[in-house]
Design an enzyme around this catalytic site. Sequence first.
Site, short mmCIF file in Angstrom:
data_model
loop_
_atom_site.label_atom_id
_atom_site.label_comp_id
_atom_site.label_asym_id
_atom_site.label_seq_id
_atom_site.Cartn_x
_atom_site.Cartn_y
_atom_site.Cartn_z
N LYS A 142 10.00 -17.81 25.56
CA LYS A 142 10.77 -16.57 25.35
C LYS A 142 11.45 -16.23 26.67
CE LYS A 142 8.69 -15.32 21.32
NZ LYS A 142 9.40 -15.51 20.06
N SER A 178 0.81 -1.22 0.00
CA SER A 178 0.00 0.00 0.00
C SER A 178 0.85 1.27 0.00
CB SER A 178 -0.94 -0.01 1.21
OG SER A 178 -0.16 -0.16 2.36
N VAL A 208 -5.12 -3.80 -0.96
CA VAL A 208 -5.41 -5.20 -1.30
C VAL A 208 -6.88 -5.56 -1.11
CG1 VAL A 208 -3.08 -6.06 -0.87
CG2 VAL A 208 -4.78 -6.10 0.99
N LYS A 268 19.33 -19.34 23.33
CA LYS A 268 18.53 -19.59 22.13
C LYS A 268 19.00 -20.91 21.55
CE LYS A 268 17.36 -17.92 17.49
NZ LYS A 268 16.15 -18.72 17.36
N ASP A 284 1.94 -19.75 18.59
CA ASP A 284 3.04 -19.15 17.83
C ASP A 284 4.02 -20.21 17.33
OD1 ASP A 284 4.50 -16.95 16.80
OD2 ASP A 284 5.85 -16.98 18.54
N HIS A 302 5.40 -25.15 14.29
CA HIS A 302 6.81 -25.58 14.17
C HIS A 302 7.09 -26.89 14.90
CE1 HIS A 302 7.15 -21.65 12.58
NE2 HIS A 302 7.51 -21.00 13.66
N LYS A 313 14.28 -25.55 7.41
CA LYS A 313 15.57 -25.58 8.12
C LYS A 313 16.33 -26.85 7.77
CE LYS A 313 14.14 -22.71 11.96
NZ LYS A 313 15.03 -21.79 12.65
N HIS A 366 8.27 -21.97 8.32
CA HIS A 366 9.69 -21.86 7.94
C HIS A 366 10.56 -22.92 8.60
CE1 HIS A 366 10.17 -19.56 11.69
NE2 HIS A 366 11.48 -19.71 11.55
#
Length: 467
Positions: A320, A48, A90, A325, A229, A234, A176, A172
Amino acid sequence: MAVRGGGSADLLVIFGITGDLARKMTFRALYRLERRRLLKCPILGVASDEISLEALVNRAREAIRASGEVFDERVFARLAKRLSYLHGDVTDEALYLSLAEQIGSDRCCLYYLEMPPALFAPIVENLGKAGLLERSRVAVEKPFGHDLASARELNSRLRAVLSEEQILRVDHFLGKQPVVELEYLRFANQALVELWDRQSISEIHITMAEDFGVDDRGTFYDAVGALRDVVQNHLLQVLALVAMEPPVGPSADDLNDKKAEVFRAMPAMDPARYVRGQYRGYTEVPGVAADSQTETFVALRTEIDNWRWVGVPIFLRAGKALPVKVTEVRLFLHRTPALAFLPSPTRVAPNQLVLRIDPDPGMRLQLSARGSRSWQDVHLDSSFAEDLGEPVRPYERLLHAGLIGDHQLFAREDSIEETWRIVQPLLDRPGQVHPYEPGSWGPQAAQSLQRDHHGWREPWLPKSKRS
Ligand code: BG6
């Protein structure tokens, strides 16, 4: 007859090209594909913002430089030449008329929707009305629905205009390298084939820990929480690849059939075996409600009720603001009998097999050896970067698969609905949320799930991250 949505795309259309995902992931992935000479078609960005093509090219350049890629002007010039830009709303039919004028209806496009999920169905319906879908595919980012009912509704709206072969549901994690590698490692190595069932394995743990908070994603995250999430998508997708039977042929459906069988054998999750946590300070993140009950940590126990896995407890945890990590899959093997040939019969620790997904992917087999005085762990480690070379990055792999029409790396409709069915009781009866300190391993309550089991283990960290 040609497969609808099959064959290589002759145009990539990216909706939301001025957004966050494009800046963080897509431009870099396109640049890497260009460098490997795997990009074959022009790219049309849609968004946009009223910006010029030159401004878009500059954004792309900045994004790629900021990603840490070694920047080669000649490669970038080739990529920039492919780009064009169309701005518009859109939700407005006028945009699709201009699109149709610009690209014609006979193209084999890959439409990649990097847009808020509420817009997936309206965009696809508008593309359909404008006659732009006949030979094309549509890729949609996660989240795909926010519960079973909404996922079903979205699937049915998309399926009203597209066949399943034309839909690519992006997760995603499926791009991996160690996740892709799982299928090869498991089925190409008799040493692993022999270990991979309830006769040898006593428990499966999957950990996805992140050492940062929700930061600038408060508004998105507070409506979602850790279970939606990263677990429904995942971690369950990874679990399916860990647990599935070998696919019987090379097609995407051969693979997706086996993954779907795992999900179908999983009972809906039990709220009594589910612990939620929220890190202290979360409610101060901009966009988060002051009285938010959203979880930033989950730990749960589940199972797969089939011939290979019945009786093997499966523990998942994700959070989190944890100490590190790291994402890993850890399989515990059964203990051996006590060693009667020693002066005092001893039981040694069970062997473990670890697949580290992030960072520095690799695999570890943990054995026990006597050492000079006491039992010691011995590790047989492989670092995939050292042994297999630099990996293809997830979005690079997924975009390429989308462009050539390979569905292996995308989640099929039935799997998406099954995974929502599996987590639905936890959404319906989430239970209380326990506070935890940032930098800890989540709330104490998560330990109770592991009573009489192996206990949550410190993940296997790359050498550079060990203190
Ligand atoms: C995303 C989640 O899907 O995956 C994020 O929305 C999470 O909350 C991210 O941080 C993790 O991805 P990766 O590739 O960094 O492990």
